[in-house]
Design a protein around this motif. Structure first.
Motif, short mmCIF file in Angstrom:
data_model
loop_
_atom_site.label_atom_id
_atom_site.label_comp_id
_atom_site.label_asym_id
_atom_site.label_seq_id
_atom_site.Cartn_x
_atom_site.Cartn_y
_atom_site.Cartn_z
N THR A 1 -3.63 19.53 4.77
CA THR A 1 -2.36 18.79 4.94
C THR A 1 -2.46 17.51 4.09
OG1 THR A 1 -3.43 17.65 6.75
CG2 THR A 1 -2.01 19.52 7.31
N PRO A 2 -1.64 17.38 3.03
CA PRO A 2 -1.68 16.17 2.19
C PRO A 2 -1.23 14.96 3.04
CG PRO A 2 0.24 17.51 1.63
CD PRO A 2 -0.55 18.27 2.64
N PRO A 3 -1.78 13.71 2.72
CA PRO A 3 -1.32 12.52 3.46
C PRO A 3 0.22 12.47 3.35
CG PRO A 3 -2.84 11.90 1.68
CD PRO A 3 -2.70 13.35 1.65
N SER A 4 0.81 12.01 4.42
CA SER A 4 2.29 12.08 4.50
C SER A 4 2.90 11.44 3.26
CB SER A 4 2.75 11.34 5.77
OG SER A 4 2.18 10.03 5.70
N ASN A 5 2.47 10.17 2.97
CA ASN A 5 3.17 9.55 1.82
C ASN A 5 2.11 8.86 0.95
OD1 ASN A 5 4.27 7.82 0.11
ND2 ASN A 5 5.98 7.21 1.47
N LEU A 6 1.79 9.48 -0.15
CA LEU A 6 0.67 9.01 -1.00
C LEU A 6 0.89 7.55 -1.40
CD1 LEU A 6 -0.47 11.82 -3.46
CD2 LEU A 6 -1.83 10.49 -1.83
N SER A 7 2.13 7.24 -1.83
CA SER A 7 2.32 5.86 -2.35
C SER A 7 2.10 4.87 -1.22
CB SER A 7 3.74 5.71 -2.91
OG SER A 7 4.67 5.89 -1.86
N TYR B 1 0.16 5.34 1.27
CA TYR B 1 -1.28 5.35 1.57
C TYR B 1 -2.02 4.44 0.60
CZ TYR B 1 -6.07 7.01 1.89
OH TYR B 1 -7.45 7.06 2.02
N PHE B 2 -1.65 4.54 -0.70
CA PHE B 2 -2.44 3.76 -1.68
C PHE B 2 -1.99 2.29 -1.73
CE2 PHE B 2 -5.44 6.56 -3.19
CZ PHE B 2 -4.90 7.84 -3.36
N LYS B 3 -0.74 2.03 -1.17
CA LYS B 3 -0.24 0.65 -1.24
C LYS B 3 -1.26 -0.32 -0.64
CE LYS B 3 4.34 0.28 -1.50
NZ LYS B 3 5.72 0.40 -0.97
N GLN B 4 -1.98 0.15 0.40
CA GLN B 4 -2.90 -0.80 1.07
C GLN B 4 -4.01 -1.24 0.14
OE1 GLN B 4 -5.36 1.13 4.15
NE2 GLN B 4 -4.58 3.12 3.34
N PHE B 5 -4.24 -0.49 -0.95
CA PHE B 5 -5.33 -0.89 -1.85
C PHE B 5 -4.80 -1.64 -3.07
CE2 PHE B 5 -8.28 1.12 0.73
CZ PHE B 5 -7.83 2.39 1.07
N LEU B 6 -3.50 -1.71 -3.19
CA LEU B 6 -2.97 -2.40 -4.39
C LEU B 6 -3.28 -3.88 -4.29
CD1 LEU B 6 0.54 -0.84 -5.05
CD2 LEU B 6 -1.56 -0.63 -6.37
N PHE B 7 -3.45 -4.53 -5.45
CA PHE B 7 -3.61 -5.98 -5.41
C PHE B 7 -2.23 -6.60 -5.45
CE2 PHE B 7 -7.97 -6.44 -5.22
CZ PHE B 7 -8.55 -5.38 -5.90
N PRO B 8 -2.04 -7.77 -4.80
CA PRO B 8 -0.69 -8.41 -4.81
C PRO B 8 -0.28 -8.68 -6.26
CG PRO B 8 -2.39 -9.91 -3.98
CD PRO B 8 -3.03 -8.58 -4.11
N GLN B 9 1.02 -8.64 -6.49
CA GLN B 9 1.50 -8.86 -7.85
C GLN B 9 1.03 -10.21 -8.36
OE1 GLN B 9 2.61 -6.36 -9.50
NE2 GLN B 9 2.19 -5.35 -7.56
#
Lengths: 135, 292
Positions: A15-21, A23-31
């Protein structure tokens, strides 16, 4: 939850993670993440050029920006920085988030006219920010 | 301040030093506690917020520096720092402060400019109040400038007989003994037409004892030519009529001053912290490095 070898949370197979973006948002650096910004001033702007003869221009620089959650990895911040961030996020928002501050400096040489008319060449420590960190 | 005014007390207008730097035209009156903190400010910031707060105009400019001295110190600055004011790494010596003093003006008339033949007598008073207790003397120099008549890169030979003692403004006889020295000096006069006479050992006792007013008197004879090349020296050189300045090379040991050896140590630590790859010698160079 049990973790797979690569450390990502294990999910029911297939089962793929519900919403990839999301999911990965938590690892993004702030703009506008914490970084060194240029700032140049001339002592004539402050009307101090009558007694500060050199340098004519001085770039003290400054640090500005938000601190990412993974500050340890990015800025070599101590673990306390992450703890403070967790306190801010989960326990007490009145505790400030980690701040973006200078971590290293370089010296500045100054030539000044002293009140008695003598002239001084002096080298001062920590006058120009050269690197930022989160604390 | 408003609360003070309301209570009828005289409102002591005060600001933390940082604010004072922000409100540059606010006269800076600090309560006792803050004044102690204020005294801890790095000398440069103290001077900045002092001068800035009272404004240059209201304070009225200090004594104007001697133009030749200013020209020399600007040249020295260019040798030691980049245009942006970064100290050049090439500087090998340990001094982080250079102070240039011209003889105090009220006694310039005392600078007996007697030139009997080629002997030039000097009688100078230097006030060293600006030297702080944390500035340790490394080298001191009498700086003579020669007027334009001297062709650049001439070689000059000077014979000096000087004495120095502490001068007490009240005219009392000073307990400190006078120090005298006789030396000859040969120098190439560079394009700036400056000659530096090293008087370090001669002035060291007085400056190390933090004497504030030093009087230097004696005779100087300068001739053009190099005794090593020609037996007779050419016509006597009238040493510049400008009284020499006193140049002090100091090591400021205060925290705010830049210490090369300290920054080198920081850099080495940073290299070691970032792992063996960054500091190959450290890792391979010593056995305990390999153990680590």
């Amino acid at each position: 939850p049990r973790r797979r070898r690569d450390g990502s949370p294990s999910q029911a197979p297939g089962t793929p993670p519900s919403n990839l973006s999301e999911y990965f948002k938590q690892f993004l650096f702030p703009q506008n993440e914490c970084e060194l910004h240029n700032f140049r001033l001339s002592f004539s702007q402050l009307k101090w050029d009558k007694w500060i003869i050199a340098p004519h221009r001085y770039s003290p620089q400054y640090c500005k920006g938000d601190c990412p959650r993974a500050a340890g990895h990015r800025y070599g911040s101590p673990v306390h920085t992450m703890v403070q961030n967790i306190i801010y996020e989960k326990l007490d928002p009145s505790v400030p988030r980690p701040a973006c501050v200078p971590a290293e400096y370089s010296p500045l040489s100054v030539l000044t006219v002293e009140p008695d008319g003598s002239i001084a060449y002096k080298e001062y420590e920590d006058m120009i920010a050269t690197k930022c960190t989160c604390r | 301040a408003r609360a003070h005014a309301a209570s009828g007390k005289t409102s002591a207008l005060w600001a933390a030093p940082g604010d004072a730097a922000g409100e540059l035209n606010v006269p800076l009156r600090l309560p006792r506690g803050a004044r102690r903190r204020y005294a801890l400010l790095p000398p440069l910031l103290k001077v900045l917020s002092d001068r800035g707060a009272q404004g240059w105009e209201s304070q009225g400019p200090g004594l104007q520096p001697d133009s030749r001295a200013l020209r020399y110190m600007k040249r020295l600055y260019k040798m030691y720092a980049t245009k942006e004011g970064i100290p050049k790494a090439t500087k090998s010596h340990l001094y982080n402060t250079v102070r240039l003093f011209t003889p105090c003006s009220e006694c310039k008339h005392r600078h007996r400019d007697l030139v009997r033949g080629d002997v030039h007598s000097v009688d100078l008073l230097f006030n060293l109040d600006r030297v702080t207790a944390l500035e340790h003397l490394l080298k001191s120099v009498l700086l003579y400038s020669f007027d334009a008549s001297l062709p650049p890169s001439s070689s000059v030979t000077c014979m000096c007989h000087l004495s120095a003692k502490e001068h007490d403004p009240a005219g009392q006889v000073c307990p400190s003994a006078s120090h005298s020295v006789a030396f000859s000096l040969h120098a190439e006069v560079g394009k700036g037409r400056w000659v530096e006479m090293d008087v370090t050992s001669f002035l060291q006792p007085l400056i190390a004892a933090h004497r504030r007013n030093i009087r230097v008197a004696g005779n100087v004879t300068c001739l053009v030519g190099d005794p090593r090349e020609s037996t007779h020296l050419e016509n006597p050189l009238r040493v510049a009529l400008v009284p020499p300045s006193l140049l002090l090379y100091l090591n400021d040991t205060s925290e705010q001053a830049y210490h090369r050896w300290n920054s080198l140590r920081h850099r080495r630590k940073a290299l070691q912290r970032s792992g063996p790859l960054a500091d190959p010698l450290g890792a391979r160079g010593s056995s305990q490095g390999q153990r680590a």
